[in-house]
Design an enzyme around this catalytic site. Sequence first.
Site, PDB file in Angstrom:
ATOM      1  N   GLY A  15       0.814  -1.204   0.000  1.00  6.32           N
ATOM      2  CA  GLY A  15       0.000   0.000   0.000  1.00  6.32           C
ATOM      3  C   GLY A  15       0.845   1.251   0.000  1.00  6.32           C
ATOM      4  N   GLY A  68       1.867   3.241  -2.494  1.00  3.50           N
ATOM      5  CA  GLY A  68       1.779   4.170  -3.615  1.00  3.50           C
ATOM      6  C   GLY A  68       1.440   5.586  -3.220  1.00  3.50           C
ATOM      7  CE1 TYR A  85      -9.659  -0.060   7.484  1.00  2.00           C
ATOM      8  CE2 TYR A  85     -10.336   0.613   9.681  1.00  2.00           C
ATOM      9  CZ  TYR A  85      -9.385   0.576   8.678  1.00  2.00           C
ATOM     10  OH  TYR A  85      -8.165   1.171   8.870  1.00  2.00           O
TER      11      TYR A  85
END
Length: 276
Positions: free
Chosen positions: A13, A15, A156
Amino acid sequence: MARLDGTVSVVTGAGRGIGREIALHQAREGAKVAVLARTKSQIEETVSLIEEEGHTGLAVQIDLTSRADVERALGRIVDELGPIDTLVNNHGSFRAFGPIWECDPDEWWQDIEINLRGTFHTCREVAPAMRSRGRGRIVNLVGGGTGNSFPNGSGYASSKAAIMRFTECLNDTTKDAGVMAFAVDPGLVRTAMTELQLNSPEGQAHLPGIQELFENGVNIPPERAAALIADIAAGRFDALAGRLLRGVDDRDELEREMTRLAENDDRALRFSGMPS
Protein backbone atom coordinates in the site's frame (compact mmCIF):
# COMPACT_ATOMS: atom_id res chain seq x y z
CA MET A 1 25.84 4.68 9.35
CA ALA A 2 22.06 4.56 9.01
CA ARG A 3 20.23 2.08 11.23
CA LEU A 4 18.84 -0.06 8.39
CA ASP A 5 21.90 -0.14 6.14
CA GLY A 6 22.21 -3.46 4.34
CA THR A 7 18.58 -4.46 4.94
CA VAL A 8 15.60 -4.96 2.65
CA SER A 9 12.14 -3.63 3.50
CA VAL A 10 8.83 -4.43 1.82
CA VAL A 11 5.97 -1.95 2.21
CA THR A 12 2.50 -2.71 0.86
CA GLY A 13 0.00 0.00 0.00
CA ALA A 14 2.99 2.25 -0.59
CA GLY A 15 1.78 4.17 -3.62
CA ARG A 16 0.50 7.09 -1.57
CA GLY A 17 -0.41 8.32 1.90
CA ILE A 18 0.86 6.50 4.96
CA GLY A 19 2.52 3.75 2.94
CA ARG A 20 4.56 6.24 0.93
CA GLU A 21 5.80 7.89 4.12
CA ILE A 22 6.72 4.51 5.60
CA ALA A 23 8.68 3.60 2.46
CA LEU A 24 10.52 6.94 2.46
CA HIS A 25 11.46 6.60 6.14
CA GLN A 26 12.74 3.06 5.62
CA ALA A 27 14.87 4.26 2.70
CA ARG A 28 16.24 7.21 4.66
CA GLU A 29 17.38 4.76 7.32
CA GLY A 30 19.38 2.90 4.68
CA ALA A 31 17.06 0.07 3.62
CA LYS A 32 16.48 -0.99 0.06
CA VAL A 33 12.72 -0.67 -0.22
CA ALA A 34 10.26 -2.63 -2.33
CA VAL A 35 7.16 -0.52 -2.89
CA LEU A 36 4.00 -2.57 -3.46
CA ALA A 37 0.47 -1.59 -4.53
CA ARG A 38 -2.08 -2.14 -7.28
CA THR A 39 -1.55 1.15 -9.13
CA LYS A 40 1.64 1.19 -11.18
CA SER A 41 1.88 4.96 -11.60
CA GLN A 42 1.66 5.55 -7.85
CA ILE A 43 4.34 3.07 -6.83
CA GLU A 44 6.62 4.36 -9.58
CA GLU A 45 6.18 7.86 -8.17
CA THR A 46 7.11 6.63 -4.69
CA VAL A 47 10.22 4.94 -6.05
CA SER A 48 11.14 8.14 -7.89
CA LEU A 49 10.99 10.05 -4.61
CA ILE A 50 13.18 7.41 -2.95
CA GLU A 51 15.72 7.54 -5.76
CA GLU A 52 15.76 11.35 -5.81
CA GLU A 53 17.08 11.17 -2.25
CA GLY A 54 19.83 8.79 -3.33
CA HIS A 55 18.30 5.56 -2.05
CA THR A 56 17.21 2.28 -3.64
CA GLY A 57 13.60 1.45 -4.41
CA LEU A 58 11.79 -1.17 -6.45
CA ALA A 59 8.21 -0.76 -7.69
CA VAL A 60 6.21 -4.00 -7.68
CA GLN A 61 2.61 -4.02 -8.87
CA ILE A 62 0.58 -6.62 -7.00
CA ASP A 63 -2.83 -8.05 -6.17
CA LEU A 64 -2.45 -9.03 -2.52
CA THR A 65 -5.55 -11.19 -2.58
CA SER A 66 -3.85 -13.51 -5.09
CA ARG A 67 -1.54 -16.04 -3.49
CA ALA A 68 0.24 -16.66 -6.80
CA ASP A 69 0.78 -12.92 -7.34
CA VAL A 70 2.21 -12.51 -3.84
CA GLU A 71 4.57 -15.45 -4.32
CA ARG A 72 5.72 -14.05 -7.67
CA ALA A 73 6.21 -10.52 -6.34
CA LEU A 74 8.11 -11.46 -3.19
CA GLY A 75 10.25 -13.90 -5.13
CA ARG A 76 11.20 -11.10 -7.48
CA ILE A 77 12.07 -8.84 -4.54
CA VAL A 78 14.41 -11.43 -3.05
CA ASP A 79 16.04 -11.96 -6.46
CA GLU A 80 16.58 -8.25 -7.11
CA LEU A 81 17.15 -6.77 -3.64
CA GLY A 82 18.04 -9.70 -1.39
CA PRO A 83 16.44 -11.47 1.60
CA ILE A 84 13.62 -9.53 3.27
CA ASP A 85 14.36 -8.15 6.73
CA THR A 86 11.26 -6.01 7.30
CA LEU A 87 7.71 -6.50 6.04
CA VAL A 88 5.15 -3.72 6.54
CA ASN A 89 1.55 -4.56 5.69
CA ASN A 90 0.04 -1.12 5.23
CA HIS A 91 -2.54 -1.91 2.56
CA GLY A 92 -6.19 -1.34 3.42
CA SER A 93 -9.71 -1.16 2.06
CA PHE A 94 -12.77 0.47 3.67
CA ARG A 95 -15.59 0.93 1.21
CA ALA A 96 -18.57 -0.76 2.89
CA PHE A 97 -20.22 1.87 5.11
CA GLY A 98 -23.50 1.48 6.97
CA PRO A 99 -25.62 -1.13 8.74
CA ILE A 100 -24.89 -4.61 7.43
CA TRP A 101 -28.34 -4.87 5.82
CA GLU A 102 -27.54 -1.82 3.70
CA CYS A 103 -23.96 -2.81 2.76
CA ASP A 104 -23.29 -4.56 -0.50
CA PRO A 105 -22.23 -8.05 0.66
CA ASP A 106 -19.51 -8.37 -1.97
CA GLU A 107 -18.06 -4.97 -1.11
CA TRP A 108 -18.18 -5.80 2.61
CA TRP A 109 -16.34 -9.06 2.03
CA GLN A 110 -13.82 -7.39 -0.30
CA ASP A 111 -12.75 -5.14 2.59
CA ILE A 112 -12.15 -8.24 4.70
CA GLU A 113 -10.36 -10.05 1.91
CA ILE A 114 -7.98 -7.25 0.99
CA ASN A 115 -7.13 -6.35 4.57
CA LEU A 116 -6.89 -9.77 6.19
CA ARG A 117 -6.16 -12.17 3.36
CA GLY A 118 -3.57 -9.83 1.89
CA THR A 119 -1.78 -9.68 5.23
CA PHE A 120 -1.95 -13.46 5.60
CA HIS A 121 -0.48 -13.99 2.12
CA THR A 122 2.54 -11.74 2.63
CA CYS A 123 3.30 -13.06 6.12
CA ARG A 124 2.94 -16.66 5.00
CA GLU A 125 5.44 -16.09 2.22
CA VAL A 126 8.00 -14.07 4.21
CA ALA A 127 7.99 -15.69 7.66
CA PRO A 128 9.64 -19.05 6.78
CA ALA A 129 12.67 -17.38 5.19
CA MET A 130 12.98 -15.01 8.14
CA ARG A 131 12.85 -17.98 10.53
CA SER A 132 15.55 -19.81 8.63
CA ARG A 133 17.79 -16.74 8.84
CA GLY A 134 16.99 -16.22 12.52
CA ARG A 135 15.80 -12.64 12.24
CA GLY A 136 13.09 -10.41 10.82
CA ARG A 137 10.38 -7.95 11.78
CA ILE A 138 6.81 -7.85 10.52
CA VAL A 139 4.54 -4.84 11.05
CA ASN A 140 0.81 -5.12 10.39
CA LEU A 141 -1.24 -1.94 10.40
CA VAL A 142 -4.53 -1.94 12.26
CA GLY A 143 -6.94 0.92 12.95
CA GLY A 144 -10.47 1.86 13.94
CA GLY A 145 -12.45 -1.01 15.41
CA THR A 146 -9.43 -3.07 16.43
CA GLY A 147 -10.26 -3.04 20.13
CA ASN A 148 -13.68 -1.42 20.20
CA SER A 149 -16.98 -1.32 18.34
CA PHE A 150 -17.14 0.66 15.09
CA PRO A 151 -20.81 1.23 14.24
CA ASN A 152 -21.46 1.24 10.49
CA GLY A 153 -17.90 0.14 9.84
CA SER A 154 -18.24 -3.53 10.71
CA GLY A 155 -16.29 -4.98 7.80
CA TYR A 156 -13.24 -2.80 8.29
CA ALA A 157 -13.40 -3.19 12.07
CA SER A 158 -13.72 -6.97 11.85
CA SER A 159 -10.72 -7.20 9.55
CA LYS A 160 -8.56 -5.01 11.77
CA ALA A 161 -9.47 -6.89 14.95
CA ALA A 162 -8.62 -10.10 13.11
CA ILE A 163 -5.27 -8.68 12.01
CA MET A 164 -4.49 -7.78 15.61
CA ARG A 165 -5.16 -11.32 16.79
CA PHE A 166 -3.32 -12.72 13.75
CA THR A 167 -0.30 -10.59 14.65
CA GLU A 168 -0.29 -11.92 18.21
CA CYS A 169 -0.56 -15.51 16.97
CA LEU A 170 2.16 -14.99 14.38
CA ASN A 171 4.54 -13.43 16.89
CA ASP A 172 4.01 -16.25 19.38
CA THR A 173 4.77 -18.73 16.60
CA THR A 174 7.94 -17.06 15.33
CA LYS A 175 9.55 -15.09 18.19
CA ASP A 176 11.63 -18.03 19.42
CA ALA A 177 13.30 -18.05 16.00
CA GLY A 178 14.12 -14.33 16.17
CA VAL A 179 11.19 -13.14 14.05
CA MET A 180 8.93 -10.58 15.70
CA ALA A 181 5.55 -9.24 14.64
CA PHE A 182 3.96 -5.95 15.70
CA ALA A 183 0.64 -4.20 15.22
CA VAL A 184 0.65 -0.46 14.55
CA ASP A 185 -2.33 1.89 14.63
CA PRO A 186 -1.33 5.05 12.73
CA GLY A 187 -4.26 7.04 14.12
CA LEU A 188 -6.70 9.13 12.10
CA VAL A 189 -4.73 10.32 9.08
CA ARG A 190 -6.10 12.33 6.14
CA THR A 191 -5.76 9.84 3.28
CA ALA A 192 -7.65 8.77 0.16
CA MET A 193 -9.53 6.30 2.38
CA THR A 194 -10.71 8.98 4.79
CA GLU A 195 -11.55 11.32 1.90
CA LEU A 196 -13.95 8.65 0.65
CA GLN A 197 -15.54 8.49 4.09
CA LEU A 198 -15.84 12.27 4.19
CA ASN A 199 -17.11 12.90 0.67
CA SER A 200 -19.20 9.92 -0.39
CA PRO A 201 -22.96 9.99 0.35
CA GLU A 202 -22.63 6.73 2.27
CA GLY A 203 -19.75 8.01 4.36
CA GLN A 204 -21.53 11.27 5.15
CA ALA A 205 -24.69 9.39 6.13
CA HIS A 206 -23.14 6.64 8.22
CA LEU A 207 -19.77 7.94 9.50
CA PRO A 208 -20.39 11.55 10.62
CA GLY A 209 -17.96 11.07 13.48
CA ILE A 210 -15.04 11.12 11.05
CA GLN A 211 -15.93 14.63 9.91
CA GLU A 212 -16.35 15.74 13.53
CA LEU A 213 -12.91 14.43 14.46
CA PHE A 214 -11.22 16.31 11.61
CA GLU A 215 -13.19 19.46 12.45
CA ASN A 216 -11.93 19.15 16.02
CA GLY A 217 -8.33 19.05 14.83
CA VAL A 218 -7.66 15.32 14.99
CA ASN A 219 -5.38 14.69 12.03
CA ILE A 220 -2.27 12.64 12.78
CA PRO A 221 0.63 13.30 10.38
CA PRO A 222 1.59 10.10 8.52
CA GLU A 223 5.20 10.75 9.48
CA ARG A 224 4.37 9.72 13.05
CA ALA A 225 3.59 6.13 12.09
CA ALA A 226 6.45 6.07 9.59
CA ALA A 227 8.98 7.12 12.22
CA LEU A 228 7.60 4.58 14.68
CA ILE A 229 7.86 1.78 12.13
CA ALA A 230 11.44 2.77 11.31
CA ASP A 231 12.19 2.41 15.03
CA ILE A 232 10.52 -1.01 15.06
CA ALA A 233 12.54 -2.12 12.03
CA ALA A 234 15.71 -1.00 13.80
CA GLY A 235 14.85 -3.07 16.89
CA ARG A 236 14.03 -0.27 19.30
CA PHE A 237 10.73 -1.83 20.46
CA ASP A 238 11.49 -5.55 20.34
CA ALA A 239 10.27 -5.94 23.92
CA LEU A 240 6.78 -5.06 22.68
CA ALA A 241 6.62 -7.65 19.92
CA GLY A 242 3.13 -9.05 19.50
CA ARG A 243 1.54 -5.87 20.85
CA LEU A 244 -0.11 -2.70 19.61
CA LEU A 245 1.92 0.48 19.12
CA ARG A 246 0.36 3.76 18.01
CA GLY A 247 1.39 6.65 15.83
CA VAL A 248 0.28 9.04 18.56
CA ASP A 249 2.63 7.46 21.10
CA ASP A 250 5.54 9.45 22.47
CA ARG A 251 8.26 7.03 21.40
CA ASP A 252 10.68 7.96 24.17
CA GLU A 253 7.98 7.43 26.79
CA LEU A 254 6.96 4.19 25.09
CA GLU A 255 10.53 2.94 25.33
CA ARG A 256 10.67 3.77 29.03
CA GLU A 257 7.40 1.91 29.62
CA MET A 258 8.18 -1.21 27.57
CA THR A 259 8.96 -3.51 30.46
CA ARG A 260 5.86 -2.52 32.41
CA LEU A 261 3.59 -2.85 29.37
CA ALA A 262 4.90 -6.33 28.62
CA GLU A 263 4.70 -7.49 32.24
CA ASN A 264 1.10 -6.27 32.53
CA ASP A 265 0.13 -7.84 29.22
CA ASP A 266 -1.00 -4.43 27.97
CA ARG A 267 -1.45 -3.38 24.34
CA ALA A 268 -2.99 -6.79 23.58
CA LEU A 269 -6.40 -7.99 22.37
CA ARG A 270 -7.95 -9.41 25.53
CA PHE A 271 -11.39 -9.78 27.13
CA SER A 272 -11.67 -7.23 29.92
CA GLY A 273 -12.09 -8.69 33.38
CA MET A 274 -11.84 -12.30 32.27
CA PRO A 275 -9.01 -14.79 32.89
CA SER A 276 -6.82 -15.62 29.93
